[in-house]
Design an enzyme around this catalytic site. Structure first.
Site, mmCIF file in Angstrom:
data_model
loop_
_atom_site.group_PDB
_atom_site.id
_atom_site.type_symbol
_atom_site.label_atom_id
_atom_site.label_comp_id
_atom_site.label_asym_id
_atom_site.label_seq_id
_atom_site.Cartn_x
_atom_site.Cartn_y
_atom_site.Cartn_z
ATOM 1 N N HIS A 1 38.458 48.636 40.622
ATOM 2 C CA HIS A 1 38.309 49.080 42.012
ATOM 3 C C HIS A 1 39.646 49.333 42.696
ATOM 4 O O HIS A 1 39.692 49.525 43.906
ATOM 5 C CB HIS A 1 37.484 48.061 42.819
ATOM 6 N N CYS B 1 55.852 63.884 50.900
ATOM 7 C CA CYS B 1 55.267 65.121 51.461
ATOM 8 C C CYS B 1 54.761 64.935 52.889
ATOM 9 O O CYS B 1 54.227 65.856 53.486
ATOM 10 C CB CYS B 1 54.148 65.627 50.551
ATOM 11 N N ASN C 1 29.117 31.066 37.872
ATOM 12 C CA ASN C 1 28.858 31.462 39.255
ATOM 13 C C ASN C 1 28.348 30.247 40.015
ATOM 14 O O ASN C 1 27.753 29.346 39.430
ATOM 15 C CB ASN C 1 27.809 32.593 39.294
#
Ligand code: OAD
Length: 241
Positions: free
Chosen positions: A121, A152, A215
């Site tokens: 990500h 730029c 978890n």
């Protein structure tokens, strides 16, 4: 909390696995004090993803989006890797074939020393020019609310994969490869709802890999998990080595 027997079993599997892939999510960094996205204290409880983490939101109000990323950069700058991040560095050292896929943008795996790593990500410490496309490391905190490219002069954006955007081709390819080659997949601290990562356990299962999950809670696809270790990543992961 995972039992001693479960930990022992996971440890045995991990010790004998030849090719290990690890997938991590916000839960591993929660133990370093970085907020998760979902759950009781999750960021998406307070903020709307569509206002802050989409290309449309950035086009509409880049200042607001940068304000949010500045706040997160400020917060993450004060955080350090925890014993779970460190254990994964040790695991990388021990295994000949190892790859770590993270959905986290906080850079804590890299800070801990992980190198065989895909940050699918993106990374909150990188910026990308919306004009020339140049990607650069940037640790300035806070950034000006409309940061500009030094080359730029176009607007810079966070080098993050937002909702509605595709992962980089090279990351998709690498992840597919390491999932298809692994004999054990460790899934740590992810709610398993954001694709493509949410589909990675099923890719690993397709090739017969063992899936071990760490978890605090149960996740939406228990059928894809061979061994579920409940607890905090910082407590459980180091016990597996
Ligand atoms: P979530 O916030 O959706 O899920 C965090 C998971 O970690 C949950 O399943 C929790 O139960 C678990 N958890 C919390 N604390 C833990 C701890 N100390 N130890 C172990 N587990 C713990 O985070 P992700 O699954 O990573 O996208 O979210 C996926 C993506 O959605 C993120 O990468 C982000 C978000 O929108 C982008 O920024 C592009």
């Amino acid at each position: 909390m995972a039992t001693d027997d479960q930990i022992l079993l996971a440890r045995t599997h991990l010790a004998s696995a030849r090719n290990v892939t690890v997938l991590t999510g916000a839960g591993i960094s929660a133990d370093s004090g970085v907020p998760t996205f979902r759950g009781a204290d999750g960021l998406w409880r307070t903020y709307r993803a569509e206002d802050l983490a989409t290309p449309e939101a950035f086009a509409r109000d880049p200042r607001l989006v940068w304000e949010w990323y500045n706040w997160r950069r400020e917060l993450i700058a004060t955080k350090s890797p925890n014993p779970a991040h460190e254990a994964l560095v040790e695991l990388e050292r021990r295994k000949k074939q190892f790859w770590l896929i993270t959905q986290n943008v906080d850079g804590l795996h890299r800070a801990a020393g992980s190198r065989q790593l895909s940050e699918i990500h993106g990374n909150i410490w990188r910026v990308r020019c919306t004009g020339c496309g140049e990607i650069s490391e940037n640790r300035e905190v806070p950034l000006p609310l409309l940061p500009m490219c030094g080359r730029c002069h176009a607007l810079l954006r966070p080098h993050i994969v937002w909702f509605g955007e595709s992962l980089r081709e090279e990351d998709l390819h690498r992840c597919d490869e390491v999932l298809r080659d692994c004999d054990l997949l460790l899934v740590i601290g992810t709610s398993g709802v954001v694709y493509p990562a949410a589909g990675y356990a099923s890719v690993a299962k397709e090739v017969g890999a063992l899936v071990i999950e760490i978890n605090l809670e149960t996740t939406p696809r228990p059928d894809l998990v061979d061994l579920s270790l409940q607890g905090r990543a910082k407590d459980v992961v180091p016990l597996l080595l």
